[in-house]
Design a protein around this motif. Structure first.
Motif, mmCIF file in Angstrom:
data_model
loop_
_atom_site.group_PDB
_atom_site.id
_atom_site.type_symbol
_atom_site.label_atom_id
_atom_site.label_comp_id
_atom_site.label_asym_id
_atom_site.label_seq_id
_atom_site.Cartn_x
_atom_site.Cartn_y
_atom_site.Cartn_z
ATOM 1 N N LYS A 136 12.878 13.765 0.586
ATOM 2 C CA LYS A 136 14.339 13.869 0.727
ATOM 3 C C LYS A 136 14.795 15.298 0.474
ATOM 4 N N THR A 179 17.398 10.255 5.686
ATOM 5 C CA THR A 179 16.298 10.035 4.731
ATOM 6 C C THR A 179 16.011 8.558 4.515
ATOM 7 N N GLY A 194 8.554 10.299 5.573
ATOM 8 C CA GLY A 194 9.147 11.622 5.504
ATOM 9 C C GLY A 194 8.603 12.558 6.569
ATOM 10 N N TYR A 249 16.738 17.686 3.151
ATOM 11 C CA TYR A 249 18.053 18.278 2.861
ATOM 12 C C TYR A 249 17.992 19.799 3.038
ATOM 13 N N GLU A 271 24.300 10.895 -1.021
ATOM 14 C CA GLU A 271 23.656 11.797 -0.072
ATOM 15 C C GLU A 271 24.697 12.593 0.708
#
Length: 504
Positions: A434, A426, A402, A438, A460
């Protein structure tokens, strides 16, 4: 169900960093065991100990009550433990067959490598996964999704009792995931034990029986999935409830920032056109290999389209784009490109966080920026993205998935680009990261940027985007507002032309 193997009070440290502390895990025959936690929770380290990559500092591994230890991954494989790690381990300069039999090449009567037998064995392993790839194909010629399937086929091909699948579907779309799930169900029915590491909640509840949650290298809980909901599982992982995974949708402006007009990927394909306005996040969705990737990579010179125009803020991009300078040319127009494979195509893993962010600045200016201003820009970028790292000089290779993705985003945030093209935003990222990514993408759109997204995760796309374009056979066959979309509608659109062709 009996225990096939038991890990008892395992601890592993790397210098002062304790990656796994006093963790126990039991794997039962005929069971799929999910191992979950945020990036950096210790999941992969624990599995690498079981796979023979690392030796534990303390603790034991038991088989039938007897302590066992593995000196190497080959030793673990001989013992019956097959692993597909998140980091693809295939050698790109070898063929699929050579990778499948690496270190275990069969020989014929005169002692030479039996390539015919390797080809046959590889074809069967790939065929079991529904793949029609040619065994003599170089791995370097495969897409990320195809490489992932070859990794999985290699693991399943081994006659093992325990299978460790670390993010096996990160590069797969929904149809490919179901092919994999069929194989997992077959292994389960054969009495195998499967460890399944994934951040995709739908897969966990679809395929797994039990879940173990880790956080900061410590065992949090082991529970049957039947006792949990996605919300309660997320709370166990991150230590809090995520009220909403996706931020609220934005509002498009009036100005068109990115346009594809009368665009044809091949001479025989139908033309396509679409526009992304300021403030919008727009998706290209569809089944694997239908042309989504070629559409966006035409803009950076990695695919040569038959015809059409690409415009950025009404400025036409001359096609075809030179591959050697495609990304840099787009950057000069205010367009950033974040590739799917951040480790191979995006980041320079041997460099620091600050150096990776600075790359964009250095490649887009002719004058020398004062060192203090450069440091301030990097610092502000890291703070705005919430990159969790000891400092800007830390090697980017040491970051979680991440945080690595945030560094790539930071490269373009520091440039104040107008358009962002991002593939698989992601991929291999935990649920908490995630939500952060976003939010970052929506904040970019709300600030007047335009974002084009490719993702194999349909949920997603629905949650993140404002509009969804469905691609089939190298053209757009449907466009729908994300608020009116569903997985069923998108799949129906992606298959409609295919079904019509087969009915004729």
């Amino acid at each position: 169900m009996s225990n096939l193997i038991e890990m008892s009070r395992i601890t592993k440290a790397f210098g002062a960093n304790v990656a796994v502390r006093d963790v126990s895990l039991e794997l039962k025959s005929g069971s799929v065991h999910a191992l979950m936690g945020e990036n950096g929770a210790g999941k992969s380290t624990l599995m690498k100990i079981l796979a023979g990559v690392h030796r534990p500092d303390s603790g034991e591994i038991y088989k039938d009550g007897e302590a066992v230890s593995f000196e190497s991954p080959r030793h673990a494989l001989d013992f019956g433990i097959s692993t597909v790690f998140q980091e693809l381990s295939l050698l790109p300069n070898l063929t699929i067959a050579e990778n499948m039999f690496l270190g275990r090449e069969p020989v014929n009567a005169i002692g030479a490598i039996d390539y015919r037998l390797m080809h046959k064995g590889t074809q069967k392993a790939l065929g079991d996964l529904g793949l029609s790839l040619e065994p003599s194909t170089l791995v370097s010629e495969l897409t990320i999704a195809e490489r992932q399937f070859v990794e999985i086929a290699h693991g399943i091909k081994a006659d093992a009792k325990i299978f460790i699948l670390d993010e096996p579907t990160a590069a797969l779309n929904a149809a490919d995931v179901e092919i994999l799930n069929e194989q997992i169900r077959r292994l389960k029915a054969d009495g195998k034990a499967i460890v399944y590491i994934s951040h995709r909640m739908d897969e966990i509840f679809e395929i797994c029986d039990t879940v173990t949650v880790m956080k900061d290298g410590v065992h949090i809980a082991t529970r049957p999935l039947s006792e949990l909901t996605p919300e309660s599982l997320i709370a166990m992982m991150v230590g809090r409830e995520l009220e909403t995974l996706f931020p609220e949708a934005g509002r498009a402006g009036d100005s068109a920032l990115l346009e594809f007009t009368d665009f044809k990927l091949t001479q025989d394909s139908e033309p396509l056109s679409f526009t992304i306005k300021a403030g919008e996040i727009v998706a290209l969705a569809g089944l694997e290999g239908q042309g989504q990737r070629e559409i966006v990579r035409s803009a950076i010179g990695q695919f040569v389209p038959y015809r059409g125009t690409i415009s950025v803020r009404n400025q036409t991009v001359t096609l075809p784009v030179a591959e050697s300078s495609g990304v840099r040319s787009l950057k000069a127009l205010g367009v950033g490109f974040v590739p799917e494979d951040r480790k191979e195509e995006g980041l320079l893993l041997s460099l620091s966080v600050s150096e990776n962010i600075e790359l964009g600045i250095h490649s887009s200016r002719s004058a020398i920026l004062p060192a203090q201003r450069l440091r301030d820009t990097v610092k502000q970028t890291m703070e705005s993205l919430g990159i969790k790292v000891a400092g800007p000089t830390a090697p980017v290779a040491s970051l979680s998935g991440g945080n690595q993705q945030k560094v790539l985003l930071g490269r373009y945030l520091a440039l104040d680009i107008d358009v962002l093209i991002i593939e698989e935003p992601t991929r291999g990222v935990d649920i908490g990261a995630k939500a952060e990514i976003y939010r970052l993408l929506r904040n970019l759109a709300d600030s007047g940027k335009a974002i084009l997204v490719l993702s194999r995760e349909t949920v997603e796309l629905i949650g993140l985007c404002d509009r969804i374009n469905v691609v089939h056979d190298r053209t757009i066959v449907a466009e729908m507002p994300a608020k009116n979309a569903s997985e069923h509608k998108i799949l129906e659109a992606a298959l409609r032309q295919y079904e019509t062709e087969n009915e004729l």
